[in-house]
Design a protein around this motif. Structure first.
Motif, PDB file in Angstrom:
ATOM      1  N   PHE A  36       2.096 -35.287 -75.699  1.00 24.92           N
ATOM      2  CA  PHE A  36       2.325 -36.470 -74.879  1.00 24.92           C
ATOM      3  C   PHE A  36       1.724 -36.217 -73.521  1.00 24.92           C
ATOM      4  O   PHE A  36       2.193 -35.379 -72.762  1.00 24.92           O
ATOM      5  CB  PHE A  36       3.832 -36.726 -74.777  1.00 24.92           C
ATOM      6  N   ALA A  37       0.637 -36.953 -73.203  1.00 21.26           N
ATOM      7  CA  ALA A  37      -0.055 -36.678 -71.955  1.00 21.26           C
ATOM      8  C   ALA A  37       0.720 -37.206 -70.760  1.00 21.26           C
ATOM      9  O   ALA A  37       0.618 -36.680 -69.662  1.00 21.26           O
ATOM     10  CB  ALA A  37      -1.448 -37.307 -72.009  1.00 21.26           C
ATOM     11  N   ALA A  38       1.498 -38.277 -70.948  1.00 19.50           N
ATOM     12  CA  ALA A  38       2.200 -38.893 -69.817  1.00 19.50           C
ATOM     13  C   ALA A  38       3.527 -38.214 -69.562  1.00 19.50           C
ATOM     14  O   ALA A  38       4.506 -38.869 -69.201  1.00 19.50           O
ATOM     15  CB  ALA A  38       2.400 -40.385 -70.105  1.00 19.50           C
ATOM     16  N   ARG A  40       4.598 -36.293 -67.246  1.00 19.21           N
ATOM     17  CA  ARG A  40       5.153 -36.194 -65.886  1.00 19.21           C
ATOM     18  C   ARG A  40       6.105 -37.342 -65.587  1.00 19.21           C
ATOM     19  O   ARG A  40       6.939 -37.242 -64.704  1.00 19.21           O
ATOM     20  CB  ARG A  40       4.015 -36.166 -64.865  1.00 19.21           C
ATOM     21  N   TRP A  41       6.043 -38.420 -66.339  1.00 17.90           N
ATOM     22  CA  TRP A  41       6.957 -39.549 -66.112  1.00 17.90           C
ATOM     23  C   TRP A  41       8.119 -39.519 -67.073  1.00 17.90           C
ATOM     24  O   TRP A  41       8.923 -40.448 -67.083  1.00 17.90           O
ATOM     25  CB  TRP A  41       6.208 -40.870 -66.255  1.00 17.90           C
ATOM     26  N   LEU A  42       8.205 -38.456 -67.845  1.00 20.31           N
ATOM     27  CA  LEU A  42       9.291 -38.324 -68.803  1.00 20.31           C
ATOM     28  C   LEU A  42      10.270 -37.326 -68.212  1.00 20.31           C
ATOM     29  O   LEU A  42       9.935 -36.159 -68.019  1.00 20.31           O
ATOM     30  CB  LEU A  42       8.712 -37.800 -70.117  1.00 20.31           C
ATOM     31  N   VAL A  43      11.442 -37.814 -67.863  1.00 16.27           N
ATOM     32  CA  VAL A  43      12.412 -36.957 -67.185  1.00 16.27           C
ATOM     33  C   VAL A  43      13.513 -36.614 -68.158  1.00 16.27           C
ATOM     34  O   VAL A  43      14.090 -37.496 -68.791  1.00 16.27           O
ATOM     35  CB  VAL A  43      12.996 -37.689 -65.957  1.00 16.27           C
ATOM     36  N   ARG A  45      17.029 -35.952 -69.475  1.00 12.75           N
ATOM     37  CA  ARG A  45      18.399 -36.291 -69.070  1.00 12.75           C
ATOM     38  C   ARG A  45      19.261 -35.074 -69.306  1.00 12.75           C
ATOM     39  O   ARG A  45      19.023 -34.328 -70.247  1.00 12.75           O
ATOM     40  CB  ARG A  45      18.903 -37.446 -69.930  1.00 12.75           C
TER      41      ARG A  45
ATOM     42  N   PHE B 189      -4.226 -40.164 -65.379  1.00 15.66           N
ATOM     43  CA  PHE B 189      -2.934 -39.536 -65.084  1.00 15.66           C
ATOM     44  C   PHE B 189      -3.109 -38.487 -63.994  1.00 15.66           C
ATOM     45  O   PHE B 189      -2.229 -38.278 -63.177  1.00 15.66           O
ATOM     46  CB  PHE B 189      -2.367 -38.874 -66.342  1.00 15.66           C
ATOM     47  N   ASP B 216       1.398 -45.659 -77.797  1.00 16.20           N
ATOM     48  CA  ASP B 216       2.667 -44.932 -77.711  1.00 16.20           C
ATOM     49  C   ASP B 216       3.117 -44.771 -76.272  1.00 16.20           C
ATOM     50  O   ASP B 216       4.314 -44.730 -75.988  1.00 16.20           O
ATOM     51  CB  ASP B 216       2.517 -43.544 -78.335  1.00 16.20           C
ATOM     52  N   GLU B 217       2.131 -44.669 -75.352  1.00 17.01           N
ATOM     53  CA  GLU B 217       2.519 -44.522 -73.953  1.00 17.01           C
ATOM     54  C   GLU B 217       3.039 -45.837 -73.394  1.00 17.01           C
ATOM     55  O   GLU B 217       3.872 -45.874 -72.508  1.00 17.01           O
ATOM     56  CB  GLU B 217       1.308 -44.054 -73.139  1.00 17.01           C
ATOM     57  N   PHE B 220       6.426 -46.346 -76.227  1.00 14.19           N
ATOM     58  CA  PHE B 220       7.351 -45.244 -76.493  1.00 14.19           C
ATOM     59  C   PHE B 220       8.168 -45.501 -77.758  1.00 14.19           C
ATOM     60  O   PHE B 220       9.377 -45.666 -77.722  1.00 14.19           O
ATOM     61  CB  PHE B 220       8.298 -45.022 -75.306  1.00 14.19           C
ATOM     62  N   ASP B 242      15.358 -41.716 -77.919  1.00  9.58           N
ATOM     63  CA  ASP B 242      16.011 -42.984 -77.601  1.00  9.58           C
ATOM     64  C   ASP B 242      16.675 -42.942 -76.237  1.00  9.58           C
ATOM     65  O   ASP B 242      16.677 -43.920 -75.494  1.00  9.58           O
ATOM     66  CB  ASP B 242      17.072 -43.292 -78.664  1.00  9.58           C
ATOM     67  N   LEU B 244      15.628 -41.227 -73.707  1.00  8.01           N
ATOM     68  CA  LEU B 244      14.652 -41.088 -72.628  1.00  8.01           C
ATOM     69  C   LEU B 244      13.825 -42.334 -72.417  1.00  8.01           C
ATOM     70  O   LEU B 244      13.098 -42.449 -71.440  1.00  8.01           O
ATOM     71  CB  LEU B 244      13.699 -39.921 -72.947  1.00  8.01           C
ATOM     72  N   TYR B 248      11.638 -43.673 -68.987  1.00  6.89           N
ATOM     73  CA  TYR B 248      10.206 -43.417 -69.040  1.00  6.89           C
ATOM     74  C   TYR B 248       9.434 -44.699 -68.824  1.00  6.89           C
ATOM     75  O   TYR B 248       8.464 -44.737 -68.059  1.00  6.89           O
ATOM     76  CB  TYR B 248       9.836 -42.803 -70.392  1.00  6.89           C
ATOM     77  N   ARG B 251       9.378 -45.700 -65.153  1.00  8.02           N
ATOM     78  CA  ARG B 251       8.552 -44.852 -64.292  1.00  8.02           C
ATOM     79  C   ARG B 251       7.075 -45.027 -64.614  1.00  8.02           C
ATOM     80  O   ARG B 251       6.219 -45.029 -63.716  1.00  8.02           O
ATOM     81  CB  ARG B 251       8.943 -43.388 -64.473  1.00  8.02           C
ATOM     82  N   PHE B 252       6.763 -45.182 -65.853  1.00 13.08           N
ATOM     83  CA  PHE B 252       5.356 -45.321 -66.225  1.00 13.08           C
ATOM     84  C   PHE B 252       4.787 -46.628 -65.683  1.00 13.08           C
ATOM     85  O   PHE B 252       3.655 -46.664 -65.164  1.00 13.08           O
ATOM     86  CB  PHE B 252       5.232 -45.250 -67.759  1.00 13.08           C
ATOM     87  N   ALA B 255       4.100 -46.209 -62.105  1.00 10.75           N
ATOM     88  CA  ALA B 255       2.890 -45.422 -61.854  1.00 10.75           C
ATOM     89  C   ALA B 255       1.649 -46.280 -62.044  1.00 10.75           C
ATOM     90  O   ALA B 255       0.678 -46.196 -61.277  1.00 10.75           O
ATOM     91  CB  ALA B 255       2.864 -44.221 -62.784  1.00 10.75           C
TER      92      ALA B 255
END
Lengths: 397, 294
Positions: A36-38, A40-43, A45, B189, B216-217, B220, B242, B244, B248, B251-252, B255
């Motif tokens: 998953f390249a993105a 950095r926006w996946l935090v 929990r 990115f 997928d980005e 999700f 689920d 997250l 996500y 935030r995406f 961005a």
């Protein structure tokens, strides 16, 4: 309508319900690696509530249901239905329809069950069966299988045959309705005429005239209806014919094996007092013939299908005074007869059953549900297999 | 070497490259330039200001009106298109469902379309694949033969590594001449990519950026436990998809809107291309009828 279990410990199989629950748990090791390249926006929990989660709900529910039904099937469920309390009327097969209509019981209603008094208790619509089973045994069977509260009416002809020696004792009060008529009498087979072969050797020749007298007495009776017995002399054992039913052996010689076989096949042999007893144990012999005073005159012993009868006194008038009586041929025939017909006819009123308070009633047999449940289980299993296969295909696709 | 399918070619036919700022190469082409000179197409008369070249003053008009006017003319000149592909490790990502095309495959498709548009307009074009293994140029040229050369070069591109630092990129700077059209195909990115785009835009290049994103980005669609791995660095994240998801997505999208604001400030034309859309969608947005007005 109550559900009962014949084997409640079969429900212990419900413990197996834990197995699909464990199998369907989402496993922690099942972490699929994803690029998953993105990221950095996946935090992440803070690891949340670790409630156990199950995947494939439908399949899990189906499997749990299947196992529960199998456990229930092992516990042998039965459906105790409402007992059928409709009144019963049983009719002896000897009574025909016209008489039946004339003697309908007073309290019959539309839901009265009419049956024949015959083995299996067929319904009245079927043709009358030919029955020679004793009425008492049929009544006892009916009394035991019907629920206690069912009113029972029995319609019998006035003259009954095939009865027991005492009144039947049933556990309920029944309505005993004799109607004019006679029972289908069991034809007792006519007693077969005896063909006696007699032999007296030199020591017993005193008995010979009496034997000839008996033969002559029977010969004169041949003109009367009903076969009579015959007696003939034979010089030795070889002259014994196959159709001879009895053998009077007033001699000392031992009985050879062939004649012993003849006895076992259904012959009756009368031995003199001093003749060789053969290889039999006379300890258990029963008294076959009593004199008028009560002294035993002969003992008998069953051997195969035949009977050995042995005189306890010599066959001469000094010890057997009855030999001089004019009825001696009948007495001898009675003593030698193997089977005797039992008197079984009676009047219906005197044969009315009595109530026995100790009689047991079997409760109404509940209907077993095992077969129906097995069918449902097989159906559910087919659905579960189909669902599992289609989900496999879907996941791998 | 895959040629574009005929329906895509048909859709691309009406498109032409156009630069927002004027092109200024020597030679003849379709594009507006700011070269002044006689013998060219008349553009306008402008009053004389001190410092203008006296040769540009139109004396005939002076004779008629007794005022000094400078004649301005237009000259059509060609445009150079440079397609820069981001070939870092993040471009190896594939969608879970749908066609098994990586981000780099999609970027190659867009590059092929752009090259086709340049060819149709008679413009020069060249390619770049950028990652820290090598910065590989295909020098500029014209014509169908050069187009085939570029398609072959596209085939040999592979993903891997990270975005190179400025020192390694300097040869590329010299090829990306000012007043050329730079088409940057990247997921954007990495901040370094956007920084370079801003610098290029500030130094006179006309920069168009296509942000190539996977479906997928955007959606999700994962569910269940997953181990997420960043392909360019070694960062991993273990989590339940689920739980997250909503965070996500928020935030995406933040961005992405930040990126749009940044590009608007820098004068960069931005189009977003999703992996499940048609391959020429972003180019239609940039150079099609609606793009022309922007």
């Amino acid at each position: 309508m109550s559900l009962g279990l014949l084997l409640p410990s079969g429900l212990l199989a419900l413990l197996a319900l834990a197995i699909p629950l464990l199998l369907h748990l989402v496993r922690q090791t099942e972490q699929k690696r994803i690029e998953f390249a993105a990221l950095r926006w996946l935090v992440a929990r803070a690891q949340p509530r670790r409630r156990p989660r199950f995947n494939e709900w439908l399949l899990l529910a189906l499997r749990l249901l299947l196992l529960a039904l199998v456990a229930l099937w092992l516990a042998q469920p039965v459906l105790g239905g409402r007992p059928d309390l409709r009144p019963w009327v049983v009719v002896d097969p000897a009574i025909d329809a016209t008489r039946m209509a004339a003697h309908t019981p007073v309290h019959s209603s539309n839901d009265t069950q009419w049956h024949w008094l015959a083995p299996g208790f067929p319904s009245i619509e079927q043709p009358a069966p030919l029955s020679s089973t004793s009425i008492a045994s049929l009544l006892r069977e009916l009394d035991a299988t019907l629920p206690r509260e069912v009113p029972l009416t029995v319609i019998v002809p006035e003259q009954l045959d095939a009865t027991d020696a005492q009144r039947p004792r049933l556990g309920r009060v029944i309505t005993w309705s004799p109607v004019p008529g006679t029972s289908a009498f069991v034809a007792t087979p006519a007693p077969e005429p005896m063909r006696i072969a007699a032999h007296a050797d030199a020591e017993h020749r005193q008995s010979l005239p009496y034997l000839r007298a008996i033969a002559a007495a029977w010969a004169t009776q041949q003109k009367q209806p009903g076969a009579t017995h015959t007696l003939r002399e034979i010089p030795d054992l070889d002259a014994l014919r196959a159709d001879d039913t009895h053998l009077l052996w007033l001699a000392n010689a031992t009985i050879p094996a062939q004649q012993q076989r003849w006895v076992r096949d259904g012959g009756v042999i009368l031995l003199a007092q001093d003749s060789a007893a053969g290889s039999l144990d006379w300890q258990d012999a029963q008294v076959a013939w009593h004199s008028a005073e009560g002294t035993p005159l002969a003992v008998r012993l069953a051997d195969g299908k035949g009977v050995w009868v042995r005189m306890l006194v010599p066959f001469i008038p000094q010890s057997l005074p009855a030999l001089l009586e004019p009825e001696f041929p009948q007495v001898l025939a009675a003593a030698l007869e193997v089977s005797q017909p039992i008197a079984t006819r009676a009047w219906a009123e005197s044969y009315a059953p009595a109530v026995d308070v100790l009689a047991m009633h079997s409760p109404s047999t509940p209907r077993p549900l095992g077969d129906l449940l097995a069918l449902v289980i097989a159906l559910l299993f087919a659905i579960e297999r189909w669902l599992a296969m289609s989900m496999r295909r879907f996941r791998s696709a | 070497m895959h040629a574009l399918p005929p329906e895509v070619l048909a859709r691309l036919r009406p498109l032409r490259l156009h630069a927002r700022t004027g092109a200024a190469g020597p030679g003849h082409g379709l594009h507006a330039s700011q070269q002044r000179g006689s013998g060219l197409e008349f553009s306008q008369y402008r009053s004389y200001e001190p410092g203008d070249d006296l040769r540009q003053v139109d004396w005939k008009l002076f004779a008629r009106s007794d005022r000094y006017f400078v004649r301005e003319a237009e000259r059509e000149s060609p445009l150079a298109l440079w397609v820069v592909l981001d070939a870092t490790a993040s471009t190896a990502q594939m969608d879970q469902a749908g066609s098994p095309a990586t981000r780099l495959d999609i970027a190659k498709g867009i590059a092929a379309c752009a090259v086709q548009i340049a060819l149709q307009g008679g413009d020069r074009f060249g390619l770049f694949a950028v990652n820290d293994v090598q910065v590989q140029p295909t020098p500029g040229g014209l014509g169908a033969r050069h187009r085939d050369r570029c398609l072959l070069a596209l085939d040999t591109m592979h993903s891997g590594g990270r975005w190179p630092d400025a020192a390694r990129l300097s040869p590329a700077w010299n090829m990306l001449t000012p007043r050329s059209l730079v088409l940057l195909l990247s997921d954007c990115f990495d901040d370094a990519v956007v920084d370079m785009a801003e610098k290029l835009a500030a130094t006179g290049r006309d920069v168009c950026m296509v942000q190539v994103l996977m479906a997928d980005e955007r959606d999700f669609p994962y569910s269940g436990g997953h181990l997420f791995v960043d392909p360019e660095n070694a960062v991993t994240l273990l989590g339940d998809a689920d739980a997250l998801r909503s965070d996500y997505l928020q935030r995406f999208s933040d961005a992405r809107s930040d990126l749009q604001v940044r590009c608007a400030h820098a004068g960069i034309r931005l189009a977003v291309h999703f992996a499940d859309g048609p391959v020429d969608a972003s180019l239609q947005a940039l150079f099609g009828a609606q793009g022309r007005s922007g």
